[in-house]
Every structure is written in C-alpha cells, then in structure tokens.
Design an enzyme around this catalytic site. Structure first.
Site, PDB file in Angstrom:
ATOM      1  N   LYS A   1       0.824  -1.218  -0.180  1.00  0.00           N
ATOM      2  CA  LYS A   1      -0.048  -0.034   0.045  1.00  0.00           C
ATOM      3  C   LYS A   1       0.939   1.332   0.318  1.00  0.00           C
ATOM      4  O   LYS A   1       0.491   2.498  -0.547  1.00  0.00           O
ATOM      5  CB  LYS A   1      -0.766   0.005   1.172  1.00  0.00           C
TER       6      LYS A   1
ATOM      7  N   LYS B   1      -7.012 -10.565  -9.252  1.00  0.00           N
ATOM      8  CA  LYS B   1      -8.367 -10.653  -8.408  1.00  0.00           C
ATOM      9  C   LYS B   1      -9.206  -9.478  -8.203  1.00  0.00           C
ATOM     10  O   LYS B   1      -8.712  -8.561  -8.542  1.00  0.00           O
ATOM     11  CB  LYS B   1      -7.797 -11.150  -7.016  1.00  0.00           C
TER      12      LYS B   1
ATOM     13  N   LYS C   1     -12.051  -4.326  -3.985  1.00  0.00           N
ATOM     14  CA  LYS C   1     -12.762  -3.301  -3.887  1.00  0.00           C
ATOM     15  C   LYS C   1     -12.244  -1.963  -4.014  1.00  0.00           C
ATOM     16  O   LYS C   1     -12.927  -0.892  -4.491  1.00  0.00           O
ATOM     17  CB  LYS C   1     -13.420  -3.284  -2.257  1.00  0.00           C
TER      18      LYS C   1
HETATM   19  P1  ATP Z   1      -8.681  -3.852  -0.990  1.00  0.00           P
HETATM   20  O1  ATP Z   1      -8.621  -3.577  -2.621  1.00  0.00           O
HETATM   21  O2  ATP Z   1      -8.755  -2.543  -0.336  1.00  0.00           O
HETATM   22  O3  ATP Z   1      -7.323  -4.274  -0.394  1.00  0.00           O
HETATM   23  P2  ATP Z   1     -10.077  -6.227  -1.121  1.00  0.00           P
HETATM   24  O4  ATP Z   1     -11.136  -6.424  -2.154  1.00  0.00           O
HETATM   25  O5  ATP Z   1      -8.664  -6.743  -1.377  1.00  0.00           O
HETATM   26  O6  ATP Z   1      -9.968  -4.823  -0.962  1.00  0.00           O
HETATM   27  P3  ATP Z   1      -9.918  -6.676   1.784  1.00  0.00           P
HETATM   28  O7  ATP Z   1     -10.371  -5.675   2.811  1.00  0.00           O
HETATM   29  O8  ATP Z   1      -8.201  -6.514   1.761  1.00  0.00           O
HETATM   30  O9  ATP Z   1     -10.437  -6.430   0.463  1.00  0.00           O
HETATM   31  O10 ATP Z   1      -9.964  -7.957   2.346  1.00  0.00           O
HETATM   32  C1  ATP Z   1     -11.171  -8.309   3.003  1.00  0.00           C
HETATM   33  C2  ATP Z   1     -11.337 -10.029   2.850  1.00  0.00           C
HETATM   34  O11 ATP Z   1     -11.939 -10.294   1.510  1.00  0.00           O
HETATM   35  C3  ATP Z   1     -10.207 -10.698   3.297  1.00  0.00           C
HETATM   36  O12 ATP Z   1     -10.418 -11.752   4.045  1.00  0.00           O
HETATM   37  C4  ATP Z   1      -9.883 -11.103   1.686  1.00  0.00           C
HETATM   38  O13 ATP Z   1      -8.817 -12.260   1.917  1.00  0.00           O
HETATM   39  C5  ATP Z   1     -11.075 -11.114   1.250  1.00  0.00           C
HETATM   40  N1  ATP Z   1     -11.177 -11.018  -0.325  1.00  0.00           N
HETATM   41  C6  ATP Z   1     -10.582 -10.014  -0.869  1.00  0.00           C
HETATM   42  N2  ATP Z   1     -10.595  -9.943  -2.336  1.00  0.00           N
HETATM   43  C7  ATP Z   1     -11.148 -11.233  -2.519  1.00  0.00           C
HETATM   44  C8  ATP Z   1     -11.728 -11.981  -3.931  1.00  0.00           C
HETATM   45  N3  ATP Z   1     -11.332 -11.418  -4.848  1.00  0.00           N
HETATM   46  N4  ATP Z   1     -12.082 -13.236  -3.693  1.00  0.00           N
HETATM   47  C9  ATP Z   1     -12.028 -13.923  -2.393  1.00  0.00           C
HETATM   48  N5  ATP Z   1     -11.670 -13.064  -1.183  1.00  0.00           N
HETATM   49  C10 ATP Z   1     -11.294 -11.792  -1.505  1.00  0.00           C
HETATM   50 MG    MG Z   2      -6.691  -6.410  -0.171  1.00  0.00          MG
END
Ligand code: ATP
Ligand code: MG
Length: 341
Positions: free
Chosen positions: A117, A207, A210
């Site tokens: 990050k 992946k 968000k």
């Molecule tokens: P950011 O882009 O802000 O890192 P993110 O979508 O990666 O957001 P996180 O807040 O990092 O989400 O993760 C929250 C939870 O969702 C964690 O347990 C993470 O492993 C899971 N997660 C995130 N993206 C995925 C995905 N594409 N598929 C399955 N699980 C996911």
């Molecule tokens: Mg993440």
C-alpha cells in the site's frame, strides 16, 4: 470456550469477491460454532484511514458494514455473537501502544501491507499504515482469540501477532496471552485447502478488488442489480470457444462458473458438469448475470430492512461485552509490565 474473531475494513464498498471469499465463510463458521465459541465480528474502523478515505462517509459506512454482516446471515440473537466497533473499545489503542514497545522495528518493517500500500500511495505513507499490523495484534490478543478467518493476504500479520504474544509470554508468563492458531490450523478450521479468489471481470488474471478504480472489473454490493448484470455480460473471456473449468487457460470462464456455483450455494463440480462441452459463452453469461442480479436484489432488500436503530442496539450490547473482556485483559497486561500493583 474458544473465540473466533473477524473484521472487514470499510474503506471502500465491498464486492462479491469479499462477500464470497470472506463474509460467507465467516458466517458459515459462526453457524457451525454457534454453541461452542465466542464469535466476535467487529468493524476495524480505526484501521479504515491508514490510507486516504472520504471521512464524511466513514460513520455511515461503519453502520453499513454491520448491516452487511447481518444481511449475510449472522445470527444476532445468539448470545455468543458479539458485534462492535473497534473505536468504541479504547483498550485496542492502549494495548497497541504497549505491544509497539515489544515489537522490533525490523520485524514490523517486513509486513506486506506497508510495502504494497505504501508503494500505491507514496505521498501518503503514514505511521498509521506502518503500525496497523500491531493494532491488529491488539485486536486479536485482547480477546484471547484462537481462530481469525482471513484471506491469504493477511497471514503474515497473523504471524506477527503470534510472535508478539510468544515473546511477551516468555518474558511475563505463559498465561498472559492465548497464542492464536497458526496458518495451517486456521485454513483447516475454515475447511479450505486454500483461500478463495474471485477474479477481476476485466482482467481475470487478477483478483477482484474493492479498491480497484475500474468499475467494470468488480461487482460492488451496492451496485444497481441490472447494471451489475451488464458487467457480467461484458466480462472478459477467451477465444477457446468451449466451456471448461481451467483457471490457467480460461480464467474468465472459470471465474464465471465459480461465481455461479457460490452464489447459488452449489458444488462447483456440479456446475462444471452442467456446462461441460457447451459452446455458448453468451448462455453462460446470461445465467450468471441472472444469478448476480437476483443475489443483489435479495441482499440489498435485506440490508434495507435493517434499521440504524437496530444496528445501534446490537452495537451497544456488543460494545459492553467487548469492553468488559478487553479491559480485563488490558488490566492483566498492565500488571505484567509493571503499570499496576
Ligand atoms: P482492497 O483492494 O482495499 O485491499 P480487497 O477487495 O482486497 O480490498 P480486503 O479488505 O483487503 O479486500 O479483504 C477483506 C477480505 O476479503 C479478506 O479476508 C480477503 O482475503 C477477502 N478477499 C478480498 N478480495 C477477494 C477476492 N477477490 N476473492 C475472495 N476473497 C477476497
Ligand atoms: Mg486486499
């Protein structure tokens, strides 16, 4: 009783990747262990601005984050289920400071979020971003948590929490902290071989995230359902011309099959068998688009039916419980380090 503890940051609108990869497994665990565990779902709101956010939305997003847990199926009538905001339990920040003083700088510097990050936001690398994993250790250790359902991206932080606890127990006595289960035991507890990974709709090699700025790459939980269906219709696939589950050569098609199975609570092998050998990507997309649209309509209706007042009442209960448990642990730590008699 063992403790299962989990939190999802509310920095951005969660996606169906978060829902299928994190919310659903956590909710399933909360049902499976409804009677043999304390189940703590918290919103790590102090963690939400380690990177820049729109602060005017933070409070509303926190409440919404709790509504999402409830809409996803968390049983709030179970007296073993506790929902709270991190910022309403001051012991988190207090224990964090004490743990800071028992964490070598070099060890904290190796944590992945800070590196990744930090590279994404080179102008906004704060001490908060650096310190975040140690606050996360406090989140866990205050409640003697054994299991912390996490995505694979978070296991290094869990290892740091374990190391801090082991170090402090060696110095101050083995009864101070419960050491959380290691990665292998955590994954087994979740009944997984490895973490789930929903792919980006635009670039299925990556992946779904968000925080991605490309709206077409992700389905957010607050997307207009019809609009979300259109995103599925225009998802990137391949030119093989036959439907197969093959994450390496056909990641887009495989991702659609995975989403279809998980959204309908079906075994992925059954869904693969249904579509085996078919050649119309359009038919598959229509089916998945329908599933996504129905899922969002249903989920959003559930969220809308939960009032802010209901959430406030649930949080008040949870925060009273959390403060009691966390303060008792903080007291024990203060005694161990010599702050109390
Ligand atoms: P950011 O882009 O802000 O890192 P993110 O979508 O990666 O957001 P996180 O807040 O990092 O989400 O993760 C929250 C939870 O969702 C964690 O347990 C993470 O492993 C899971 N997660 C995130 N993206 C995925 C995905 N594409 N598929 C399955 N699980 C996911
Ligand atoms: Mg993440």
């Amino acid at each position: 009783m063992q403790t299962i503890l989990t939190g999802v940051r509310v920095n951005e609108e969660p996606t169906i990747g978060n829902f299928l990869g994190a919310y659903t497994p956590m909710i399933n665990l909360s049902h499976e262990h409804a009677h043999d565990s304390q189940i703590n779902f918290f919103v790590p709101d102090l963690h939400s601005f380690t990177t820049p956010i729109d602060h005017s939305q933070l409070y509303a997003n926190t409440i919404k984050g709790i509504k999402y847990y409830i809409a996803a199926g968390l049983d709030t009538d179970n007296p073993n289920v506790h929902i709270y905001r991190q910022s309403r339990v001051p012991a988190h920040a207090e224990l964090c400071w004490i743990l800071d003083c028992f964490t070598p700088f070099g060890e904290a510097s190796r944590m992945p979020q800070f590196k990744e990050k930090g590279a994404e936001h080179p102008d906004a690398v704060t001490v908060g971003l650096f310190n975040y994993p140690i606050l996360m250790a406090a989140d866990i250790l205050l409640y003697d948590a054994n299991y912390i359902p996490l995505g694979e991206d978070q296991f290094q932080h869990l290892e740091l929490a374990r190391n801090i606890a082991i170090r402090m127990n060696n110095k101050f006595g083995q009864e101070l902290f419960t050491i959380p289960a290691d990665e292998r035991a955590q994954v087994k507890f979740m009944h997984l071989e490895k973490g789930l990974r929903i792919r980006s709709l635009v670039d299925p090699a990556k992946k779904m995230s968000k925080s991605s700025e490309n709206e077409r790459s992700k389905i957010s939980l607050n997307d207009n359902p019809q609009h979300a269906a259109k995103k599925i219709m225009s998802a990137t696939t391949d030119s093989e011309g036959v439907i197969r589950f093959d994450m390496i050569n056909q990641p887009g098609i495989s991702n659609l099959l995975t989403i279809e199975a998980l959204l309908n609570n079906r075994d992925i092998q059954d869904v693969i068998a249904d579509w085996a050998g078919q050649t119309s990507y359009g038919d598959l997309k229509h089916k998945v688009a329908d599933s996504v649209q129905h899922f969002l309509e249903d989920f959003q209706a559930k969220v809308a039916a939960i009032s802010d007042a209901e959430v406030e009442a649930i949080m008040q209960r949870g925060e009273a419980y959390a403060n009691e448990v966390a303060n008792a642990k903080l007291h024990q730590v203060q005694k161990a380090v010599g702050l109390r008699k």
